[in-house]
Scaffold this active site. Structure first.
Site, PDB file in Angstrom:
ATOM      1  N   GLU A   1       0.821  -1.219   0.000  1.00  6.26           N
ATOM      2  CA  GLU A   1       0.000   0.000   0.000  1.00  6.26           C
ATOM      3  C   GLU A   1       0.852   1.265   0.000  1.00  6.26           C
ATOM      4  OE1 GLU A   1      -2.851  -0.141  -0.792  1.00  6.26           O
ATOM      5  OE2 GLU A   1      -4.002  -1.716   0.188  1.00  6.26           O
TER       6      GLU A   1
ATOM      7  N   HIS B   1      -2.589   2.945   8.384  1.00  2.00           N
ATOM      8  CA  HIS B   1      -3.671   2.269   7.657  1.00  2.00           C
ATOM      9  C   HIS B   1      -3.994   0.971   8.384  1.00  2.00           C
ATOM     10  CE1 HIS B   1      -5.968   0.101   4.790  1.00  2.00           C
ATOM     11  NE2 HIS B   1      -4.982  -0.701   4.427  1.00  2.00           N
TER      12      HIS B   1
ATOM     13  N   HIS C   1      -7.140  -2.335   9.197  1.00  2.00           N
ATOM     14  CA  HIS C   1      -8.382  -3.038   8.842  1.00  2.00           C
ATOM     15  C   HIS C   1      -9.140  -3.281  10.148  1.00  2.00           C
ATOM     16  CE1 HIS C   1      -6.392  -4.967   5.001  1.00  2.00           C
ATOM     17  NE2 HIS C   1      -6.309  -3.649   5.032  1.00  2.00           N
TER      18      HIS C   1
ATOM     19  N   TYR D   1     -20.118  14.460  18.287  1.00  2.00           N
ATOM     20  CA  TYR D   1     -19.245  15.611  17.992  1.00  2.00           C
ATOM     21  C   TYR D   1     -17.793  15.214  17.732  1.00  2.00           C
ATOM     22  CZ  TYR D   1     -17.290  15.603  22.727  1.00  2.00           C
ATOM     23  OH  TYR D   1     -16.625  15.253  23.870  1.00  2.00           O
TER      24      TYR D   1
ATOM     25  N   HIS E   1     -12.552  -2.332   2.482  1.00  2.00           N
ATOM     26  CA  HIS E   1     -11.125  -2.481   2.754  1.00  2.00           C
ATOM     27  C   HIS E   1     -10.777  -2.138   4.219  1.00  2.00           C
ATOM     28  CE1 HIS E   1      -6.811  -1.677   1.093  1.00  2.00           C
ATOM     29  NE2 HIS E   1      -6.780  -2.061   2.356  1.00  2.00           N
TER      30      HIS E   1
ATOM     31  N   TYR F   1      -8.443  23.669  21.143  1.00  2.00           N
ATOM     32  CA  TYR F   1      -8.373  22.674  22.221  1.00  2.00           C
ATOM     33  C   TYR F   1      -6.941  22.469  22.730  1.00  2.00           C
ATOM     34  CZ  TYR F   1      -9.331  18.286  24.663  1.00  2.00           C
ATOM     35  OH  TYR F   1      -9.461  17.314  25.609  1.00  2.00           O
TER      36      TYR F   1
HETATM   37 ZN   LIG Z   1      -5.176  -2.625   3.571  1.00  2.00          ZN
END
Ligand SMILES: [Zn+2]
Length: 258
Positions: free
Chosen positions: A76, A95, A97, A116, A158, A211
């Site tokens: 990826e 990234h 899953h 929120y 994905h 914040y």
């Molecule tokens: Zn992936």
């Protein structure tokens, strides 16, 4: 491999990968992590178990998409490269899953303003990208569309991807998005969640922009809707503070009579 560069950042990536696993964000060898360096980025290798991953296994890639060393970069890498190229506010990309974000992505459902905290991703919702095969240029393109004005998005059928100003913040956002996905899932199971209005969300976004910042960290003329409480002067001395904390003698409980 010759002596690896950016050793502290490599260690940080390995630690983050193990933490992702411990937090339940990833299972098996799914997911990948990257961090920007001068002239390119570091990224987790392809098909390596997180438990045995070492800092020297992290792959260095340049901005032209070439890699160094004997291990292949994550399949990826195009998504990571696209974010780091397009978004100057991104220093680290995560990234995953994760179960609930992935479940919503399989339904092609964005996460709307049901809570929120959705504003943590930078806008009034967290979008779901159009579907594209994993590892493809097309996926990197559809992901960037879904990330417009956001720091996180779902990837159709994905998972989820997000970024931050460093590894810790990127991981924190990943956990927050997964928590939101779970809460939205549960709310949908019980009924139809009531969504916050655009005006409600704009107020939240303004509050998040201030914040945790001290008044001197805010831009000149900024009206802080979340003004902090007044700061009190510290006690004159430690001794004074101790004396103040001590209860008065006559407040001590009397011994019980037998
Ligand atoms: Zn992936």
């Amino acid at each position: 491999m010759s002596r690896p560069t950016h050793i502290a950042l490599r260690r940080g990536i390995v630690t983050l990968c193990r933490n992702m696993r411990a937090l339940g964000l990833n299972h098996g060898m799914a997911g990948n992590v990257s961090a920007r360096v001068a002239g390119g980025f570091l990224i987790t290798p392809s098909a390596r178990a997180y438990e045995s991953m070492q800092p020297e296994d992290i792959v260095l890639m340049d901005n032209s998409g070439r890699y160094e060393g004997s291990l292949l970069p994550s399949s990826e890498w195009r998504m990571h490269a696209a974010i780091l190229r397009a978004r100057k506010d991104a220093e680290a990309v995560v990234h995953v899953h994760s179960p609930y974000a992935t479940a919503l992505s399989c339904l092609r459902l964005p996460i709307p303003s049901f809570h929120y905290m959705v504003a943590k991703a930078g806008g009034t919702n967290i979008r779901c990208s159009a579907y594209a095969p994993f590892g493809s240029d097309e996926l990197a393109r559809t992901m960037l569309v879904a990330l417009k004005g956001r720091r996180a998005c779902l990837l159709a059928n994905h998972g989820m991807i997000c970024f931050g100003p460093d590894l810790d913040h990127a991981l924190l956002l990943a956990t927050e998005v997964e928590a939101l996905a779970m809460q939205y899932w549960l709310a949908r199971c019980a009924g139809r969640p009531v969504l916050l209005s655009a005006a409600d969300m704009q107020l939240v976004l303004a509050r998040f922009s201030a914040y945790g910042k001290a008044p001197q960290e805010l831009p000149e003329g900024f009206v802080n809707p979340l003004a902090p409480p007044q700061r009190r002067a510290a006690p004159a001395s430690k001794r004074d503070a101790t004396r103040r904390r001590r209860a008065p003698v006559n407040a001590r409980p009397r011994p019980k009579r037998r």
